[in-house]
Scaffold this motif. Structure first.
Motif, PDB file in Angstrom:
ATOM      1  N   GLN A 101       3.076  -5.724   2.709  1.00  0.00           N
ATOM      2  CA  GLN A 101       4.359  -5.113   3.034  1.00  0.00           C
ATOM      3  C   GLN A 101       4.199  -4.018   4.095  1.00  0.00           C
ATOM      4  O   GLN A 101       3.296  -3.182   4.004  1.00  0.00           O
ATOM      5  CB  GLN A 101       4.975  -4.523   1.768  1.00  0.00           C
ATOM      6  CG  GLN A 101       6.413  -4.080   1.908  1.00  0.00           C
ATOM      7  CD  GLN A 101       6.994  -3.656   0.565  1.00  0.00           C
ATOM      8  OE1 GLN A 101       6.775  -2.528   0.126  1.00  0.00           O
ATOM      9  NE2 GLN A 101       7.709  -4.558  -0.098  1.00  0.00           N
ATOM     10  N   ASP A 102       5.082  -4.035   5.074  1.00  0.00           N
ATOM     11  CA  ASP A 102       5.079  -3.003   6.113  1.00  0.00           C
ATOM     12  C   ASP A 102       5.338  -1.645   5.458  1.00  0.00           C
ATOM     13  O   ASP A 102       6.262  -1.509   4.649  1.00  0.00           O
ATOM     14  CB  ASP A 102       6.179  -3.310   7.127  1.00  0.00           C
ATOM     15  CG  ASP A 102       6.115  -2.427   8.366  1.00  0.00           C
ATOM     16  OD1 ASP A 102       5.955  -1.196   8.215  1.00  0.00           O
ATOM     17  OD2 ASP A 102       6.251  -2.957   9.476  1.00  0.00           O
ATOM     18  N   PRO A 103       4.539  -0.628   5.783  1.00  0.00           N
ATOM     19  CA  PRO A 103       4.732   0.708   5.196  1.00  0.00           C
ATOM     20  C   PRO A 103       6.147   1.248   5.383  1.00  0.00           C
ATOM     21  O   PRO A 103       6.641   2.008   4.555  1.00  0.00           O
ATOM     22  CB  PRO A 103       3.705   1.570   5.937  1.00  0.00           C
ATOM     23  CG  PRO A 103       2.619   0.617   6.292  1.00  0.00           C
ATOM     24  CD  PRO A 103       3.330  -0.656   6.623  1.00  0.00           C
ATOM     25  N   LYS A 104       6.804   0.862   6.483  1.00  0.00           N
ATOM     26  CA  LYS A 104       8.180   1.318   6.705  1.00  0.00           C
ATOM     27  C   LYS A 104       9.115   0.749   5.645  1.00  0.00           C
ATOM     28  O   LYS A 104      10.036   1.425   5.185  1.00  0.00           O
ATOM     29  CB  LYS A 104       8.643   0.907   8.102  1.00  0.00           C
ATOM     30  CG  LYS A 104       7.916   1.611   9.234  1.00  0.00           C
ATOM     31  CD  LYS A 104       8.433   1.168  10.590  1.00  0.00           C
ATOM     32  CE  LYS A 104       7.682   1.886  11.717  1.00  0.00           C
ATOM     33  NZ  LYS A 104       8.158   1.427  13.057  1.00  0.00           N
ATOM     34  N   VAL A 105       8.875  -0.486   5.264  1.00  0.00           N
ATOM     35  CA  VAL A 105       9.675  -1.111   4.198  1.00  0.00           C
ATOM     36  C   VAL A 105       9.367  -0.434   2.867  1.00  0.00           C
ATOM     37  O   VAL A 105      10.267  -0.133   2.080  1.00  0.00           O
ATOM     38  CB  VAL A 105       9.381  -2.628   4.112  1.00  0.00           C
ATOM     39  CG1 VAL A 105      10.123  -3.250   2.926  1.00  0.00           C
ATOM     40  CG2 VAL A 105       9.770  -3.318   5.411  1.00  0.00           C
ATOM     41  N   THR A 106       8.078  -0.192   2.619  1.00  0.00           N
ATOM     42  CA  THR A 106       7.660   0.477   1.391  1.00  0.00           C
ATOM     43  C   THR A 106       8.329   1.840   1.263  1.00  0.00           C
ATOM     44  O   THR A 106       8.889   2.178   0.220  1.00  0.00           O
ATOM     45  CB  THR A 106       6.125   0.663   1.377  1.00  0.00           C
ATOM     46  OG1 THR A 106       5.492  -0.612   1.476  1.00  0.00           O
ATOM     47  CG2 THR A 106       5.669   1.341   0.097  1.00  0.00           C
ATOM     48  N   THR A 107       8.294   2.610   2.336  1.00  0.00           N
ATOM     49  CA  THR A 107       8.896   3.950   2.334  1.00  0.00           C
ATOM     50  C   THR A 107      10.396   3.887   2.079  1.00  0.00           C
ATOM     51  O   THR A 107      10.943   4.678   1.296  1.00  0.00           O
ATOM     52  CB  THR A 107       8.637   4.657   3.674  1.00  0.00           C
ATOM     53  OG1 THR A 107       7.222   4.781   3.874  1.00  0.00           O
ATOM     54  CG2 THR A 107       9.271   6.035   3.704  1.00  0.00           C
ATOM     55  N   VAL A 140       0.869  -1.176   0.000  1.00  0.00           N
ATOM     56  CA  VAL A 140       0.000   0.000   0.000  1.00  0.00           C
ATOM     57  C   VAL A 140       0.907   1.227   0.000  1.00  0.00           C
ATOM     58  O   VAL A 140       1.774   1.360   0.866  1.00  0.00           O
ATOM     59  CB  VAL A 140      -0.905   0.046   1.247  1.00  0.00           C
ATOM     60  CG1 VAL A 140      -1.852   1.241   1.168  1.00  0.00           C
ATOM     61  CG2 VAL A 140      -1.682  -1.254   1.404  1.00  0.00           C
ATOM     62  N   ILE A 141       0.737   2.109  -0.973  1.00  0.00           N
ATOM     63  CA  ILE A 141       1.551   3.318  -1.017  1.00  0.00           C
ATOM     64  C   ILE A 141       0.753   4.494  -0.443  1.00  0.00           C
ATOM     65  O   ILE A 141      -0.481   4.417  -0.352  1.00  0.00           O
ATOM     66  CB  ILE A 141       2.029   3.628  -2.452  1.00  0.00           C
ATOM     67  CG1 ILE A 141       0.836   3.928  -3.364  1.00  0.00           C
ATOM     68  CG2 ILE A 141       2.859   2.471  -2.993  1.00  0.00           C
ATOM     69  CD1 ILE A 141       1.249   4.394  -4.767  1.00  0.00           C
ATOM     70  N   PRO A 142       1.414   5.569  -0.059  1.00  0.00           N
ATOM     71  CA  PRO A 142       0.677   6.725   0.484  1.00  0.00           C
ATOM     72  C   PRO A 142      -0.357   7.242  -0.505  1.00  0.00           C
ATOM     73  O   PRO A 142      -0.083   7.311  -1.703  1.00  0.00           O
ATOM     74  CB  PRO A 142       1.791   7.760   0.704  1.00  0.00           C
ATOM     75  CG  PRO A 142       3.024   6.964   0.881  1.00  0.00           C
ATOM     76  CD  PRO A 142       2.872   5.785  -0.052  1.00  0.00           C
ATOM     77  N   PHE A 143      -1.521   7.584   0.002  1.00  0.00           N
ATOM     78  CA  PHE A 143      -2.582   8.108  -0.853  1.00  0.00           C
ATOM     79  C   PHE A 143      -2.311   9.584  -1.151  1.00  0.00           C
ATOM     80  O   PHE A 143      -1.958  10.343  -0.251  1.00  0.00           O
ATOM     81  CB  PHE A 143      -3.934   7.955  -0.161  1.00  0.00           C
ATOM     82  CG  PHE A 143      -4.541   6.590  -0.296  1.00  0.00           C
ATOM     83  CD1 PHE A 143      -5.885   6.435  -0.552  1.00  0.00           C
ATOM     84  CD2 PHE A 143      -3.758   5.442  -0.167  1.00  0.00           C
ATOM     85  CE1 PHE A 143      -6.452   5.167  -0.681  1.00  0.00           C
ATOM     86  CE2 PHE A 143      -4.300   4.183  -0.292  1.00  0.00           C
ATOM     87  CZ  PHE A 143      -5.650   4.035  -0.548  1.00  0.00           C
ATOM     88  N   LYS A 144      -2.465   9.978  -2.396  1.00  0.00           N
ATOM     89  CA  LYS A 144      -2.312  11.387  -2.754  1.00  0.00           C
ATOM     90  C   LYS A 144      -3.511  12.154  -2.222  1.00  0.00           C
ATOM     91  O   LYS A 144      -4.653  11.852  -2.551  1.00  0.00           O
ATOM     92  CB  LYS A 144      -2.192  11.552  -4.269  1.00  0.00           C
ATOM     93  CG  LYS A 144      -0.927  10.965  -4.851  1.00  0.00           C
ATOM     94  CD  LYS A 144       0.331  11.607  -4.269  1.00  0.00           C
ATOM     95  CE  LYS A 144       0.485  13.047  -4.694  1.00  0.00           C
ATOM     96  NZ  LYS A 144       1.766  13.644  -4.219  1.00  0.00           N
ATOM     97  N   THR A 145      -3.238  13.116  -1.382  1.00  0.00           N
ATOM     98  CA  THR A 145      -4.296  13.826  -0.666  1.00  0.00           C
ATOM     99  C   THR A 145      -4.407  15.275  -1.109  1.00  0.00           C
ATOM    100  O   THR A 145      -3.408  15.927  -1.366  1.00  0.00           O
ATOM    101  CB  THR A 145      -4.033  13.776   0.849  1.00  0.00           C
ATOM    102  OG1 THR A 145      -3.998  12.418   1.277  1.00  0.00           O
ATOM    103  CG2 THR A 145      -5.123  14.505   1.613  1.00  0.00           C
ATOM    104  N   GLN A 146      -5.637  15.744  -1.175  1.00  0.00           N
ATOM    105  CA  GLN A 146      -5.892  17.158  -1.437  1.00  0.00           C
ATOM    106  C   GLN A 146      -6.808  17.690  -0.343  1.00  0.00           C
ATOM    107  O   GLN A 146      -7.951  17.256  -0.213  1.00  0.00           O
ATOM    108  CB  GLN A 146      -6.537  17.363  -2.813  1.00  0.00           C
ATOM    109  CG  GLN A 146      -6.751  18.828  -3.164  1.00  0.00           C
ATOM    110  CD  GLN A 146      -7.340  19.016  -4.552  1.00  0.00           C
ATOM    111  OE1 GLN A 146      -7.802  18.078  -5.181  1.00  0.00           O
ATOM    112  NE2 GLN A 146      -7.336  20.253  -5.021  1.00  0.00           N
TER     113      GLN A 146
END
Length: 216
Positions: free
Chosen positions: A97-103, A41-47
């Motif tokens: 996948q752990d978000p920390k690994v993704t980042t 899961v990647i960060p969602f683009k936010t507005q």
């Protein structure tokens, strides 16, 4: 006593579903999902859409940081949702996948929240070494994550969580970049709402059509 009950009620109101839900499922999703072992899961683009008066009290840089924080909070909430499903035996054999690994992997390849949309889901999946990528866009008029909400409250003088939000989530296959699943929903929030509340509401019905999860 009445005042106390009112405050308790106010802070425990959850998100309410509003307006139309759009859900797309690739006819081949079930078949393709059987070969998937790990997803990210990647960060969602936010507005964060502020009123003109509010924009006068905040710089573009500060607004960017708030939107980034919000997008990362949605990413974390989505990851937590999958972990809870896995603990309940509702996630087949899939790993998330752990978000920390993704980042870390994205940063190693000079990919940040600012430029992540310049890469295709297929390219991101290759970099992250996963079988599919979950991405999305999130539009709101007030941030929902605690950190972003407090930051914005200090800057422009309003507090609380989301009044309204639109979230658009997608699952793309790593091998060919094909869209496997897309979910678009508009919701209303209230004081006490959180990114976890948002994801739980969104996935309550949509998960029944998500090939990775087993129906309750």
């Amino acid at each position: 006593m009445k005042k106390l009950l009112f405050l308790i009620l106010l802070f425990t109101i959850s998100l309410n579903v509003k307006s139309q839900t759009n859900l797309y499922e690739n006819p081949e999703f079930d078949k393709i999902a059987k070969s998937h072992k790990i997803i990210a899961v990647i960060p969602f683009k936010t507005q964060v859409k502020l009123r003109p008066k509010q924009m006068k009290d905040i710089t573009d840089e500060k607004l960017f940081r708030i939107e980034k924080s919000e997008g990362e909070s949605i990413q974390t909430a989505m990851y937590s949702w999958f972990l809870k499903r896995k603990k309940r035996g509702k996630l087949q054999t899939l790993e998330v996948q752990d978000p920390k690994v993704t980042t870390a992997l994205l940063k190693r390849n000079d990919i940040s929240y600012a430029n992540i949309t310049e890469f295709t889901p297929q390219e991101l999946a290759t970099i992250l070494k996963v079988d599919a990528v979950i991405s999305g866009e999130y539009e709101t008029n007030k941030p929902m994550s605690e950190g972003a909400s407090v930051a914005l409250g200090l800057l422009v003088g309003f507090w609380g969580s989301t009044n309204s939000a639109i979230i658009n989530m997608s699952v793309h296959n790593a091998e060919d970049g094909v869209l496997l699943w897309n979910y678009n929903k508009k919701v209303r929030g209230s004081i006490g709402s959180s990114p976890e509340d948002l994801i739980n509401i969104l996935m309550r019905k949509a998960s029944r059509r998500l090939s990775y999860t087993k129906n309750d």
